[in-house]
Design a protein around this motif. Structure first.
Motif, PDB file in Angstrom:
ATOM      1  N   TRP A   1       2.677 -12.776  -5.933  1.00 54.05           N
ATOM      2  CA  TRP A   1       1.306 -13.794  -6.361  1.00 54.05           C
ATOM      3  C   TRP A   1       0.362 -12.749  -6.977  1.00 54.05           C
ATOM      4  O   TRP A   1      -0.137 -11.557  -6.327  1.00 54.05           O
ATOM      5  CB  TRP A   1       0.413 -14.275  -4.998  1.00 54.05           C
ATOM      6  CG  TRP A   1       1.501 -15.538  -4.384  1.00 54.05           C
ATOM      7  CD1 TRP A   1       1.207 -16.818  -5.012  1.00 54.05           C
ATOM      8  CD2 TRP A   1       2.183 -15.255  -3.587  1.00 54.05           C
ATOM      9  NE1 TRP A   1       2.137 -17.598  -3.977  1.00 54.05           N
ATOM     10  CE2 TRP A   1       2.526 -16.625  -3.173  1.00 54.05           C
ATOM     11  CE3 TRP A   1       2.758 -14.083  -2.780  1.00 54.05           C
ATOM     12  CZ2 TRP A   1       3.540 -17.081  -2.224  1.00 54.05           C
ATOM     13  CZ3 TRP A   1       3.907 -14.413  -1.844  1.00 54.05           C
ATOM     14  CH2 TRP A   1       4.199 -15.826  -1.626  1.00 54.05           C
ATOM     15  N   THR A   2       0.003 -12.937  -8.440  1.00 60.59           N
ATOM     16  CA  THR A   2      -0.631 -12.071  -8.985  1.00 60.59           C
ATOM     17  C   THR A   2      -2.063 -12.676  -9.228  1.00 60.59           C
ATOM     18  O   THR A   2      -2.384 -13.924  -9.348  1.00 60.59           O
ATOM     19  CB  THR A   2      -0.033 -11.804 -10.528  1.00 60.59           C
ATOM     20  OG1 THR A   2      -0.019 -13.011 -11.100  1.00 60.59           O
ATOM     21  CG2 THR A   2       1.159 -11.372 -10.424  1.00 60.59           C
ATOM     22  N   ASN A   3      -3.000 -11.759  -9.395  1.00 56.66           N
ATOM     23  CA  ASN A   3      -4.432 -12.105  -9.650  1.00 56.66           C
ATOM     24  C   ASN A   3      -5.275 -11.806 -10.593  1.00 56.66           C
ATOM     25  O   ASN A   3      -6.574 -11.674 -10.730  1.00 56.66           O
ATOM     26  CB  ASN A   3      -5.261 -12.296  -8.185  1.00 56.66           C
ATOM     27  CG  ASN A   3      -5.331 -10.786  -7.838  1.00 56.66           C
ATOM     28  OD1 ASN A   3      -4.959  -9.860  -8.610  1.00 56.66           O
ATOM     29  ND2 ASN A   3      -5.855 -10.445  -6.576  1.00 56.66           N
ATOM     30  N   GLY A   4      -4.472 -11.247 -11.534  1.00 57.78           N
ATOM     31  CA  GLY A   4      -5.117 -10.583 -12.878  1.00 57.78           C
ATOM     32  C   GLY A   4      -4.497 -10.810 -14.323  1.00 57.78           C
ATOM     33  O   GLY A   4      -3.609 -11.587 -14.360  1.00 57.78           O
ATOM     34  N   ASN A   5      -5.094  -9.967 -15.293  1.00 61.40           N
ATOM     35  CA  ASN A   5      -4.379 -10.186 -16.455  1.00 61.40           C
ATOM     36  C   ASN A   5      -3.224  -9.049 -16.818  1.00 61.40           C
ATOM     37  O   ASN A   5      -2.896  -9.008 -17.848  1.00 61.40           O
ATOM     38  CB  ASN A   5      -5.403 -10.366 -17.713  1.00 61.40           C
ATOM     39  CG  ASN A   5      -6.203  -9.195 -17.681  1.00 61.40           C
ATOM     40  OD1 ASN A   5      -6.192  -7.982 -16.946  1.00 61.40           O
ATOM     41  ND2 ASN A   5      -7.383  -9.487 -18.529  1.00 61.40           N
ATOM     42  N   ASP A   6      -3.093  -8.112 -15.982  1.00 60.64           N
ATOM     43  CA  ASP A   6      -2.335  -7.103 -16.241  1.00 60.64           C
ATOM     44  C   ASP A   6      -1.536  -6.369 -14.728  1.00 60.64           C
ATOM     45  O   ASP A   6      -1.676  -5.367 -14.360  1.00 60.64           O
ATOM     46  CB  ASP A   6      -2.910  -5.670 -16.751  1.00 60.64           C
ATOM     47  CG  ASP A   6      -2.324  -4.545 -17.025  1.00 60.64           C
ATOM     48  OD1 ASP A   6      -0.988  -4.910 -17.370  1.00 60.64           O
ATOM     49  OD2 ASP A   6      -2.667  -3.389 -17.094  1.00 60.64           O
ATOM     50  N   PRO A   7      -1.024  -7.472 -14.075  1.00 60.61           N
ATOM     51  CA  PRO A   7      -0.240  -7.125 -12.845  1.00 60.61           C
ATOM     52  C   PRO A   7       0.977  -6.528 -12.958  1.00 60.61           C
ATOM     53  O   PRO A   7       1.667  -6.669 -14.229  1.00 60.61           O
ATOM     54  CB  PRO A   7      -0.084  -8.392 -12.124  1.00 60.61           C
ATOM     55  CG  PRO A   7       0.055  -9.221 -13.315  1.00 60.61           C
ATOM     56  CD  PRO A   7      -0.813  -8.785 -14.393  1.00 60.61           C
TER      57      PRO A   7
END
Length: 460
Positions: free
Chosen positions: A142-148
């Motif tokens: 689960w990602t929460n940014g714009n550059d995971p």
């Protein structure tokens, strides 16, 4: 058997023995490039980028991008990574999302091995990762940014021996099948040697006549026009300019396979022009020289090859033109550039086999000329001339299908000679395949020409 025939037979046997030894002794290597396979499922369309390095030193040149566009469904992505890298970084798009990553493995040739690190989440570091779960080689991210991104460590010492062992076993099977195919073909050629060698002997005996007719054909082809032979070069140059303008200016095509588009285009389309001109000219040779066909004493078997040699004169000019253009872009000729002579010979022999069949059939079936024109129009797009076959990396079976086209071998060979400086024996498998196809086509074309030859004068 005469002395010359014995010497020729000895040379052929020696060549066959050397070829057998080379194939048996070929071990190959899993070095070079790996294919990193991974199956992704996400809730959004994302651009998956893979960076590969030795010590986490990243650069755009050492990366590849694949588009995930099957939202909610599994999609296999394939990336090419060099053997020397020991870790890769997966950039998971530019917006928060959910990812399921599974079936992550390295492939080399036809061998695949799963990456053991996928079973141990402790070896995976994350950035802009909200949470990560690992279960039997499947990652839930689960990602929460714009550059995971996540790092995957590749243990070369553990994977390489496994790949080497599996690859060697499969290579032995391929080598045995290749030997059976080549030696079987040699036996067939020996049994039917009189029928197979009749046409080559005729061409060799009339080589002076062929060259004189080819020079005369080239001169008279444009004799009635003001610009003369200039027209032989104008149309191909205009075609190249149109393709360049459409793709580079109109469609904003960038580099292909790390080469400037104009060089990628020219190095691929030059052999196609030769193939196209030689096939068209050779097919219509008997009808164009019908007054010679009707002569009882004339060797009409030389006529198709006359048109091909005439096309070869123009081809020589465009090869020089291509080399000059490559030099202007910094791709200067090297020793490997001399392979152009070999690949030109390959094009000549492939076309010759086709031409002997088409020139004989078109006498009785005139519609064949139109069929060949359509075939050439479609073929220029089916052959990777203006596009890279690796664009189909998600469909490896389709890539292999395109590579079955003999012109793929030739077009790639010209690029290897002019740009990549790669020797033809580095693709020995495709080389053997190409020559098997070419010999079969030549034998078939010769047989068709010989069978229909007695009826040419009556029809024409």
């Amino acid at each position: 058997m005469g002395r010359k025939k014995k010497i020729l037979a000895g040379i052929c046997v020696l060549f066959l023995l050397v070829l057998n030894v080379l194939i048996v002794g070929h071990r190959g290597s899993v070095g070079g490039n790996y294919e990193l396979h991974l199956t992704v499922t996400s809730d959004k369309e994302q651009e998956i980028q893979v960076y590969y390095s030795v010590a986490r030193e990243l650069s755009e040149k050492m990366s590849q991008v694949q588009s995930y566009n099957q939202v909610g469904e599994s999609q296999e992505l394939v990336f090419s990574v060099p053997f020397q890298c020991n870790m890769v970084r997966l950039d998971l798009g530019t917006q928060p999302g959910t990812f399921t990553i599974q079936d992550v493995y390295l492939g080399c040739k036809d061998v695949k091995e799963q990456i053991p690190e996928m079973n141990d989440p402790k070896l995976i570091e994350g950035q802009q990762i909200e949470s990560l779960e690992s279960n039997k080689g499947t990652l839930k991210v689960w990602t929460n940014g714009n550059d995971p991104y996540i790092w995957l460590t590749i243990d070369k010492d553990q994977l390489y021996p496994i790949l080497e062992k599996d690859y060697t076993q499969k290579l032995w099977i391929k080598n045995i099948l290749m030997l059976l195919l080549i030696d079987g073909g040699a036996v067939v050629a020996f049994v039917f040697r009189k029928k197979v060698l009749t046409l080559p002997i005729e061409l060799l005996q009339n080589r002076k006549l062929i060259m004189n007719l080819a020079k005369n054909d080239f001169k008279t082809k444009y004799a009635g026009s003001y610009l003369g032979i200039v027209w032989a070069f104008v149309q191909p140059i205009v075609t190249i300019l149109v393709y360049w303008f459409v793709f580079s200016v109109g469609l904003k095509a960038g580099n292909i396979s790390d080469y400037p588009f104009v060089l990628y285009l020219v190095s691929g389309i030059v052999p196609w022009f030769f193939f196209q001109d030689a096939l068209n000219g050779g097919t219509n040779a008997l009808m164009e020289y019908n007054y010679l066909v009707k002569k009882v004493v004339f060797k009409i078997s030389v006529l198709p090859i006359v048109k091909m040699i005439s096309a070869l004169f123009v081809h020589a000019f465009f090869v020089v033109f291509s080399l000059v253009l490559c030099s202007l872009y910094g791709y200067t000729p090297s020793l490997a550039t001399l392979q152009i002579l070999y690949y030109s010979f390959c094009t000549f022999m492939l076309t010759l086999g086709l031409v002997y069949a088409t020139s004989a059939i078109v006498v009785f079936f005139r519609d064949l000329t139109q069929i060949i024109s359509i075939f050439l129009q479609v073929g220029v797009w089916l052959t990777p001339i203006m596009w890279d076959v690796n664009m189909l990396s998600n469909y490896p079976w389709l890539i292999k299908l395109f590579k079955l086209n003999p012109m793929y071998y030739i077009v790639t060979g010209y690029r290897d000679s002019m740009l990549g400086h790669v020797w033809f024996w580095n693709h020995w498998g495709w080389t053997v395949y190409f020559w098997i196809v070419t010999v079969v086509l030549f034998a078939l074309g010769s047989w068709i020409f010989k069978r229909l030859k007695p009826h040419f004068a009556d029809v024409l």
